[in-house]
Write an enzyme that holds these catalytic residues in place. Structure first.
Site, PDB file in Angstrom:
ATOM      1  N   GLU A  46       0.821  -1.206   0.000  1.00  0.00           N
ATOM      2  CA  GLU A  46       0.000   0.000   0.000  1.00  0.00           C
ATOM      3  C   GLU A  46       0.851   1.250   0.000  1.00  0.00           C
ATOM      4  O   GLU A  46       2.044   1.210   0.280  1.00  0.00           O
ATOM      5  CB  GLU A  46      -0.956  -0.009   1.184  1.00  0.00           C
ATOM      6  CG  GLU A  46      -0.287  -0.185   2.523  1.00  0.00           C
ATOM      7  CD  GLU A  46      -1.331  -0.413   3.610  1.00  0.00           C
ATOM      8  OE1 GLU A  46      -1.912   0.563   4.057  1.00  0.00           O
ATOM      9  OE2 GLU A  46      -1.553  -1.582   3.991  1.00  0.00           O
ATOM     10  N   CYS A  59       4.020   8.397  -0.108  1.00  0.00           N
ATOM     11  CA  CYS A  59       4.595   7.511   0.900  1.00  0.00           C
ATOM     12  C   CYS A  59       4.830   6.140   0.271  1.00  0.00           C
ATOM     13  O   CYS A  59       3.907   5.514  -0.239  1.00  0.00           O
ATOM     14  CB  CYS A  59       3.646   7.411   2.088  1.00  0.00           C
ATOM     15  SG  CYS A  59       4.234   6.326   3.378  1.00  0.00           S
ATOM     16  N   CYS A  66       6.900  -6.371   7.357  1.00  0.00           N
ATOM     17  CA  CYS A  66       8.079  -5.843   8.045  1.00  0.00           C
ATOM     18  C   CYS A  66       8.460  -6.804   9.161  1.00  0.00           C
ATOM     19  O   CYS A  66       7.590  -7.419   9.778  1.00  0.00           O
ATOM     20  CB  CYS A  66       7.767  -4.465   8.634  1.00  0.00           C
ATOM     21  SG  CYS A  66       9.191  -3.669   9.433  1.00  0.00           S
ATOM     22  N   CYS A  70       7.558  -3.669  15.842  1.00  0.00           N
ATOM     23  CA  CYS A  70       7.160  -2.570  16.734  1.00  0.00           C
ATOM     24  C   CYS A  70       5.736  -2.804  17.254  1.00  0.00           C
ATOM     25  O   CYS A  70       4.845  -3.216  16.504  1.00  0.00           O
ATOM     26  CB  CYS A  70       7.239  -1.227  16.015  1.00  0.00           C
ATOM     27  SG  CYS A  70       8.913  -0.805  15.506  1.00  0.00           S
ATOM     28  N   CYS A  73       2.588  -0.981  15.456  1.00  0.00           N
ATOM     29  CA  CYS A  73       2.545  -0.874  13.996  1.00  0.00           C
ATOM     30  C   CYS A  73       1.840  -2.069  13.362  1.00  0.00           C
ATOM     31  O   CYS A  73       2.120  -3.224  13.698  1.00  0.00           O
ATOM     32  CB  CYS A  73       3.965  -0.760  13.454  1.00  0.00           C
ATOM     33  SG  CYS A  73       4.024  -0.540  11.669  1.00  0.00           S
ATOM     34  N   GLU A 117      11.148  -1.807   6.537  1.00  0.00           N
ATOM     35  CA  GLU A 117      12.277  -1.061   7.098  1.00  0.00           C
ATOM     36  C   GLU A 117      13.277  -0.858   5.956  1.00  0.00           C
ATOM     37  O   GLU A 117      13.944  -1.817   5.531  1.00  0.00           O
ATOM     38  CB  GLU A 117      12.876  -1.855   8.267  1.00  0.00           C
ATOM     39  CG  GLU A 117      14.235  -1.373   8.749  1.00  0.00           C
ATOM     40  CD  GLU A 117      14.321   0.120   9.023  1.00  0.00           C
ATOM     41  OE1 GLU A 117      13.430   0.685   9.694  1.00  0.00           O
ATOM     42  OE2 GLU A 117      15.283   0.753   8.546  1.00  0.00           O
ATOM     43  N   LEU A 169      12.177   7.263  17.002  1.00  0.00           N
ATOM     44  CA  LEU A 169      12.743   7.180  18.345  1.00  0.00           C
ATOM     45  C   LEU A 169      11.679   6.667  19.311  1.00  0.00           C
ATOM     46  O   LEU A 169      11.855   5.650  19.948  1.00  0.00           O
ATOM     47  CB  LEU A 169      13.251   8.562  18.744  1.00  0.00           C
ATOM     48  CG  LEU A 169      14.404   8.624  19.728  1.00  0.00           C
ATOM     49  CD1 LEU A 169      15.569   7.760  19.289  1.00  0.00           C
ATOM     50  CD2 LEU A 169      14.851  10.065  19.912  1.00  0.00           C
ATOM     51  N   CYS A 287       0.066   2.913   8.854  1.00  0.00           N
ATOM     52  CA  CYS A 287       0.925   1.887   8.264  1.00  0.00           C
ATOM     53  C   CYS A 287       0.338   0.488   8.293  1.00  0.00           C
ATOM     54  O   CYS A 287       0.087  -0.072   9.346  1.00  0.00           O
ATOM     55  CB  CYS A 287       2.227   1.818   9.053  1.00  0.00           C
ATOM     56  SG  CYS A 287       2.872   3.422   9.402  1.00  0.00           S
TER      57      CYS A 287
HETATM   58  N1  SAH Z   1      10.471   1.120   9.265  1.00  0.00           N
HETATM   59  C1  SAH Z   1      10.637   2.541   9.206  1.00  0.00           C
HETATM   60  C2  SAH Z   1       9.610   3.260   8.352  1.00  0.00           C
HETATM   61  C3  SAH Z   1       8.181   2.871   8.449  1.00  0.00           C
HETATM   62  S1  SAH Z   1       6.912   3.619   9.335  1.00  0.00           S
HETATM   63  C4  SAH Z   1      10.674   3.125  10.571  1.00  0.00           C
HETATM   64  O1  SAH Z   1      10.522   2.393  11.544  1.00  0.00           O
HETATM   65  O2  SAH Z   1      10.922   4.323  10.696  1.00  0.00           O
HETATM   66  C5  SAH Z   1       6.898   5.325   9.384  1.00  0.00           C
HETATM   67  C6  SAH Z   1       6.626   5.848  10.800  1.00  0.00           C
HETATM   68  O3  SAH Z   1       5.306   5.553  11.276  1.00  0.00           O
HETATM   69  C7  SAH Z   1       7.585   5.276  11.824  1.00  0.00           C
HETATM   70  O4  SAH Z   1       8.047   6.319  12.642  1.00  0.00           O
HETATM   71  C8  SAH Z   1       6.688   4.341  12.600  1.00  0.00           C
HETATM   72  O5  SAH Z   1       7.215   4.066  13.869  1.00  0.00           O
HETATM   73  C9  SAH Z   1       5.396   5.098  12.620  1.00  0.00           C
HETATM   74  N2  SAH Z   1       4.210   4.329  12.977  1.00  0.00           N
HETATM   75  C10 SAH Z   1       3.952   3.013  12.799  1.00  0.00           C
HETATM   76  N3  SAH Z   1       2.739   2.685  13.270  1.00  0.00           N
HETATM   77  C11 SAH Z   1       2.203   3.795  13.774  1.00  0.00           C
HETATM   78  C12 SAH Z   1       0.970   4.118  14.417  1.00  0.00           C
HETATM   79  N4  SAH Z   1       0.039   3.184  14.634  1.00  0.00           N
HETATM   80  N5  SAH Z   1       0.754   5.394  14.795  1.00  0.00           N
HETATM   81  C13 SAH Z   1       1.689   6.345  14.570  1.00  0.00           C
HETATM   82  N6  SAH Z   1       2.871   6.111  13.985  1.00  0.00           N
HETATM   83  C14 SAH Z   1       3.133   4.865  13.589  1.00  0.00           C
END
Ligand code: SAH
Length: 301
Positions: A46, A59, A66, A70, A73, A117, A169, A287
């Protein structure tokens, strides 16, 4: 090899210059569009188009799923299926640009913030960035977001690609970070910040820290103070993201008051900080949510 000739021809016909095709479009009232893309092997990914004042921003996903795990996510709930090729990353841009051109618009910026990632798929991602430049997009309008794979962040700094580095972070210390980001058990926050310092020194560009505000996890004033202390003196900006609730996770954003208090506390400590505007929430903009919704529908069928 391996594929019957007829099937192979059929695939080539459909996908030769289209490794990625838009399968469905979900449009939001604010102009945001979410796409479900078909890949040639049947996988789904997507993407999101955001119509910002400073230009249309796409985006881009870098993997199917992935592996980072996390806790907040949706992209990672079923692990990583495979890496995307550089052509499949560029294909997302080309498909959306083609659609925009039909409406007299074009893409200006890209963020590597879709599923996956990017630095876990390093070679293809770097190749994609070089292709993107040949395609005519300025890398100054491109942001790459990583959960903090420090060796690769250091390698990227040496590539001479003027992208903006964004680092997820989401916590002011290792203890909290490890609770929500398994990768933090491998890379300590000091190492992550140190890699950022090297990136800044090498590229002259500020780093952006993404910080998802999660109720009862990382948004107390003590957390703000600790974060400010950690980032002091670093050429950076903090992007606060009120957590997008994900059905499968029992985590949510704090109240607006709590969000504001956190933001103001960072401002008081002279940290450059903004809160990200939520776009397209009614179209499952977060995401991995769309692909997941579609996969589970198909399982039901
Ligand atoms: N893997 C990469 C890029 C993907 S996600 C990374 O970790 O940075 C892009 C951003 O969206 C990241 O900062 C991720 O932590 C955040 N993200 C993922 N799920 C989320 C959610 N449910 N609410 C807010 N931010 C989220």
């Amino acid at each position: 090899p391996g594929l019957p000739d007829a099937l192979r021809e059929n695939l080539l016909e459909r996908f030769e210059d289209e490794p990625v095709r838009i399968r469905e479009v979900f449009a939001s009232a604010d102009g945001t569009e979410k796409y479900l893309f078909d890949l040639a092997d049947g996988n789904l990914i997507e993407g999101v188009l955001m119509r910002y004042k400073y230009g249309n921003t796409q985006c881009v996903s870098t993997q199917v799923g992935c592996a980072m795990g996390c806790a907040f996510c949706a992209s990672t709930l079923e692990g990583c299926v495979r890496n995307l090729t550089s052509g499949e990353m560029l294909g997302q841009i080309v498909a959306v640009n083609r659609r925009l051109q039909g409406a007299g618009e074009r893409l200006k910026n890209a963020v590597l913030m879709g599923s996956g990632e990017p630095l876990a798929n390093y070679e293809n991602t770097v190749k994609f960035l070089r292709l993107l430049r040949e395609y005519g997009m300025s890398l100054r309008g491109v942001s790459l977001s990583t959960c903090g794979l420090t060796e690769r962040m250091r390698a990227l700094a040496q590539e001479d690609l003027p992208v903006t580095l964004c680092v997820s972070l989401h916590a002011p210390n290792d203890e909290i970070r490890r609770r929500i980001m398994p990768i933090a058990r491998k890379y300590a926050m000091d190492d992550v910040i140190d890699a950022c310092r090297e990136f800044i020194a090498r590229t002259g560009r500020r780093v952006i820290f993404e910080y998802a505000l999660i109720e009862n996890v990382n948004c107390s004033l003590a957390c703000a103070d600790e974060l400010a202390a950690r980032l002091r003196g670093l050429m950076c900006h903090v992007n606060l993201i009120p957590l997008n609730p994900v059905k499968e996770r029992a985590l949510r954003a704090p109240s607006l008051q709590e969000q504001n208090a956190f933001l103001h506390r960072l401002e008081q400590k002279k940290i450059s900080v903004t809160r990200r505007r939520a776009l397209g929430s009614e179209i499952e903009g977060a995401c991995g949510q769309l692909r997941r919704a579609r996969l589970s529908e198909e399982k039901k069928d």
